[in-house]
Motif scaffolding. Structure first.
Motif, PDB file in Angstrom:
ATOM      1  N   VAL A 295       8.459 -22.583 -27.577  1.00 25.16           N
ATOM      2  CA  VAL A 295       9.319 -21.488 -27.125  1.00 25.16           C
ATOM      3  C   VAL A 295       8.743 -20.143 -27.560  1.00 25.16           C
ATOM      4  O   VAL A 295       8.673 -19.189 -26.772  1.00 25.16           O
ATOM      5  CB  VAL A 295      10.758 -21.659 -27.661  1.00 25.16           C
ATOM      6  N   LEU A 296       8.300 -20.056 -28.815  1.00 22.35           N
ATOM      7  CA  LEU A 296       7.746 -18.795 -29.312  1.00 22.35           C
ATOM      8  C   LEU A 296       6.445 -18.436 -28.594  1.00 22.35           C
ATOM      9  O   LEU A 296       6.166 -17.261 -28.355  1.00 22.35           O
ATOM     10  CB  LEU A 296       7.518 -18.895 -30.821  1.00 22.35           C
ATOM     11  N   THR A 297       5.659 -19.449 -28.242  1.00 17.02           N
ATOM     12  CA  THR A 297       4.428 -19.186 -27.492  1.00 17.02           C
ATOM     13  C   THR A 297       4.747 -18.653 -26.101  1.00 17.02           C
ATOM     14  O   THR A 297       4.133 -17.681 -25.637  1.00 17.02           O
ATOM     15  CB  THR A 297       3.580 -20.472 -27.383  1.00 17.02           C
ATOM     16  N   LEU A 298       5.713 -19.263 -25.431  1.00 19.15           N
ATOM     17  CA  LEU A 298       6.114 -18.768 -24.114  1.00 19.15           C
ATOM     18  C   LEU A 298       6.633 -17.338 -24.196  1.00 19.15           C
ATOM     19  O   LEU A 298       6.388 -16.514 -23.298  1.00 19.15           O
ATOM     20  CB  LEU A 298       7.182 -19.676 -23.499  1.00 19.15           C
ATOM     21  N   LYS A 299       7.361 -17.025 -25.264  1.00 16.37           N
ATOM     22  CA  LYS A 299       7.859 -15.648 -25.435  1.00 16.37           C
ATOM     23  C   LYS A 299       6.702 -14.669 -25.551  1.00 16.37           C
ATOM     24  O   LYS A 299       6.734 -13.580 -24.960  1.00 16.37           O
ATOM     25  CB  LYS A 299       8.750 -15.560 -26.688  1.00 16.37           C
ATOM     26  N   THR A 323       9.940 -21.046 -38.073  1.00 19.12           N
ATOM     27  CA  THR A 323      10.435 -22.175 -37.277  1.00 19.12           C
ATOM     28  C   THR A 323      10.803 -23.341 -38.174  1.00 19.12           C
ATOM     29  O   THR A 323      11.874 -23.964 -38.026  1.00 19.12           O
ATOM     30  CB  THR A 323       9.364 -22.618 -36.253  1.00 19.12           C
ATOM     31  N   ILE A 324       9.935 -23.647 -39.124  1.00 20.57           N
ATOM     32  CA  ILE A 324      10.166 -24.771 -40.034  1.00 20.57           C
ATOM     33  C   ILE A 324      11.412 -24.540 -40.883  1.00 20.57           C
ATOM     34  O   ILE A 324      12.279 -25.418 -41.002  1.00 20.57           O
ATOM     35  CB  ILE A 324       8.926 -24.989 -40.928  1.00 20.57           C
ATOM     36  N   ILE A 325      11.530 -23.350 -41.440  1.00 25.41           N
ATOM     37  CA  ILE A 325      12.673 -23.043 -42.310  1.00 25.41           C
ATOM     38  C   ILE A 325      13.983 -23.077 -41.522  1.00 25.41           C
ATOM     39  O   ILE A 325      14.981 -23.666 -41.956  1.00 25.41           O
ATOM     40  CB  ILE A 325      12.479 -21.663 -42.981  1.00 25.41           C
ATOM     41  N   THR A 326      13.975 -22.444 -40.340  1.00 24.01           N
ATOM     42  CA  THR A 326      15.204 -22.363 -39.539  1.00 24.01           C
ATOM     43  C   THR A 326      15.683 -23.744 -39.107  1.00 24.01           C
ATOM     44  O   THR A 326      16.876 -24.060 -39.213  1.00 24.01           O
ATOM     45  CB  THR A 326      14.981 -21.482 -38.301  1.00 24.01           C
ATOM     46  N   ASN A 334      24.099 -29.746 -33.538  1.00 22.86           N
ATOM     47  CA  ASN A 334      23.770 -29.583 -32.124  1.00 22.86           C
ATOM     48  C   ASN A 334      24.228 -28.239 -31.588  1.00 22.86           C
ATOM     49  O   ASN A 334      23.544 -27.596 -30.787  1.00 22.86           O
ATOM     50  CB  ASN A 334      24.402 -30.707 -31.305  1.00 22.86           C
ATOM     51  N   PHE A 335      25.414 -27.801 -32.035  1.00 24.52           N
ATOM     52  CA  PHE A 335      25.931 -26.516 -31.559  1.00 24.52           C
ATOM     53  C   PHE A 335      25.015 -25.366 -31.970  1.00 24.52           C
ATOM     54  O   PHE A 335      24.650 -24.512 -31.148  1.00 24.52           O
ATOM     55  CB  PHE A 335      27.337 -26.270 -32.104  1.00 24.52           C
ATOM     56  N   LEU A 340      20.897 -21.240 -30.942  1.00 25.29           N
ATOM     57  CA  LEU A 340      19.606 -20.642 -31.282  1.00 25.29           C
ATOM     58  C   LEU A 340      18.659 -20.688 -30.086  1.00 25.29           C
ATOM     59  O   LEU A 340      18.007 -19.689 -29.755  1.00 25.29           O
ATOM     60  CB  LEU A 340      18.989 -21.383 -32.470  1.00 25.29           C
ATOM     61  N   PHE A 341      18.574 -21.842 -29.428  1.00 24.60           N
ATOM     62  CA  PHE A 341      17.671 -21.972 -28.281  1.00 24.60           C
ATOM     63  C   PHE A 341      18.036 -20.977 -27.192  1.00 24.60           C
ATOM     64  O   PHE A 341      17.169 -20.274 -26.652  1.00 24.60           O
ATOM     65  CB  PHE A 341      17.736 -23.400 -27.730  1.00 24.60           C
ATOM     66  N   ASN A 342      19.328 -20.895 -26.850  1.00 22.90           N
ATOM     67  CA  ASN A 342      19.748 -19.998 -25.780  1.00 22.90           C
ATOM     68  C   ASN A 342      19.495 -18.537 -26.131  1.00 22.90           C
ATOM     69  O   ASN A 342      19.147 -17.729 -25.256  1.00 22.90           O
ATOM     70  CB  ASN A 342      21.235 -20.208 -25.478  1.00 22.90           C
ATOM     71  N   THR A 343      19.660 -18.193 -27.397  1.00 20.64           N
ATOM     72  CA  THR A 343      19.447 -16.808 -27.828  1.00 20.64           C
ATOM     73  C   THR A 343      17.964 -16.447 -27.812  1.00 20.64           C
ATOM     74  O   THR A 343      17.568 -15.411 -27.263  1.00 20.64           O
ATOM     75  CB  THR A 343      20.007 -16.604 -29.245  1.00 20.64           C
TER      76      THR A 343
END
Length: 387
Positions: A295-299, A323-326, A334-335, A340-343
């Protein structure tokens, strides 16, 4: 060890290592990413997944070897399929292949071919169901990759469907294999087998499309383009004219559309991960770290559509660490993962655009999301999905 230092430069020195240490050292040599993520898996899964990656890397080594003719590649791939299935003839195979590798093949891959018999020996220590999953993946990859290697790829692939097939042969089948290994490991996970197998192909495609987009210009230097012409025809750009000096708004629009498609595959990767039990934190981390870095690469690509070198869109070590820490902090929820993914990935979508899917594809909106997830369709534009 009689004073002999263990090193990938000395294949014989690896002989006294345990199976796990042997595979770990090889992984460090051929893939830093997988050397980081695979150890997150439960001990019962680590050996099989590490072995699976090494088997796939052997196929990659054969297919990428510039000194081998297409006929030689087909021969070695066919032989390797049988070796993985049966465990027989690995030593003469390694002896025949090793001297043919050129200096363009990295030293760690030279070593991997030299120690191939030990890799196969480890393969056949696993349960029959695990061996079958690994062998099926290798067979799919080794039979599919030559189909594309034999093509003239200087002007890209004809259609997105061709890209889908390519991604399946190099990554989707790996996703299927991992899903089978996960289900074999856990009866709880096996309850979601059908969903996981469908989503796993999309997971693999999302990661592979990210790599393709990141490596456009590295591939171009080798006279190769994995982009689909139909996506660019739609916006008025011909991939035959593509060079690192290209400065064309239509080309950048096509890239945006592919980023949008890759984003939807990565959303499927999220749903896949959310189907894994929340207490299996290692398995979730294994998936989430790969997903997060993609995701970060695509950004970075979306924010730098004028890039002409892969280093310009490479994510930093700081981003990897974040990424690892988060994911370690919120990986059980799941929520929170959906939020996080959507944001983080919201800007990856292309508003008011979608691609007409072949009728054989499966729309993940038809797949029940795990309880506690937040759908990425909430307050968002129409989605484009490929599974």
């Amino acid at each position: 060890m009689n004073g002999t230092q263990v090193s990938l430069d000395n294949p014989k020195s690896l002989s006294k290592l345990s199976d796990d240490d042997f595979q770990a050292l090889l992984l460090e040599g051929v893939s830093r990413t997988f050397a980081l993520t695979i150890p997150q898996l439960p001990n019962e899964l680590y050996g099989a997944v590490a072995n699976a990656y090494l088997l796939c890397r052997i196929v990659d080594t054969i297919e990428d070897e510039v000194s081998l003719s297409p006929e030689q590649k087909r021969y070695f791939c066919s032989e390797f399929i049988n070796i993985v299935k049966t465990g027989v003839n690995s030593e003469p195979f390694a002896v025949e292949l090793a001297p043919l590798l050129s200096e363009q093949t990295i030293p760690a891959e030279h070593t991997l071919i030299h120690v191939l018999p030990r890799v196969i020996e480890i393969t056949h220590k696993f349960d029959p169901a695990q061996v079958e999953a690994l062998a099926t993946c290798v067979e799919t990859m080794a039979q599919g990759m030559p189909i594309f290697q034999a093509q003239d790829l200087s002007a890209g692939l004809s259609t997105l469907a061709d890209m889908d097939r390519y991604c399946y042969y190099v990554a989707g089948c790996v996703g299927e294999m991992l899903a089978k290994l996960f289900c074999h490991y856990s009866p709880e996970i096996d309850q979601h087998r059908d969903q996981l197998l469908k989503l796993s192909v999309s997971f693999g495609q999302g990661l592979q499309m990210t790599n393709i987009l990141k490596d456009i210009w590295d591939d171009a230097q080798r006279g190769v383009c994995w982009l689909p012409q139909d996506i660019f025809t739609e916006v008025g750009f011909d991939l035959k004219t593509l060079t690192p000096e290209t400065n064309d708004e239509n080309f950048r629009t096509g890239l945006e559309h592919l980023i949008s498609i890759a984003h939807e595959h990565l959303h499927n990767a999220l749903v896949y991960t959310q189907l894994l039990p929340s207490h299996e934190t290692g398995m979730r981390n294994f998936c989430l770290w790969a997903l997060g870095m993609a995701v970060l690469t695509l950004k970075k690509i979306k924010q730098n559509l004028h890039f002409n070198d892969s280093d310009q869109v490479k994510i930093s070590r700081k981003s990897v660490k974040a990424t690892i820490i988060t994911t370690r902090l919120i990986g059980r929820s799941n929520f929170m993962l959906s939020l996080l993914f959507n944001t983080v990935s919201r800007e990856l979508k292309t508003p008011d655009w979608n691609y007409s899917l072949p009728t054989s594809t499966c729309n993940p909106t038809d797949i029940d999301a795990p309880e506690g997830t937040l759908s990425s369709t909430d307050s968002q534009t129409q989605r484009t999905n490929h599974v």
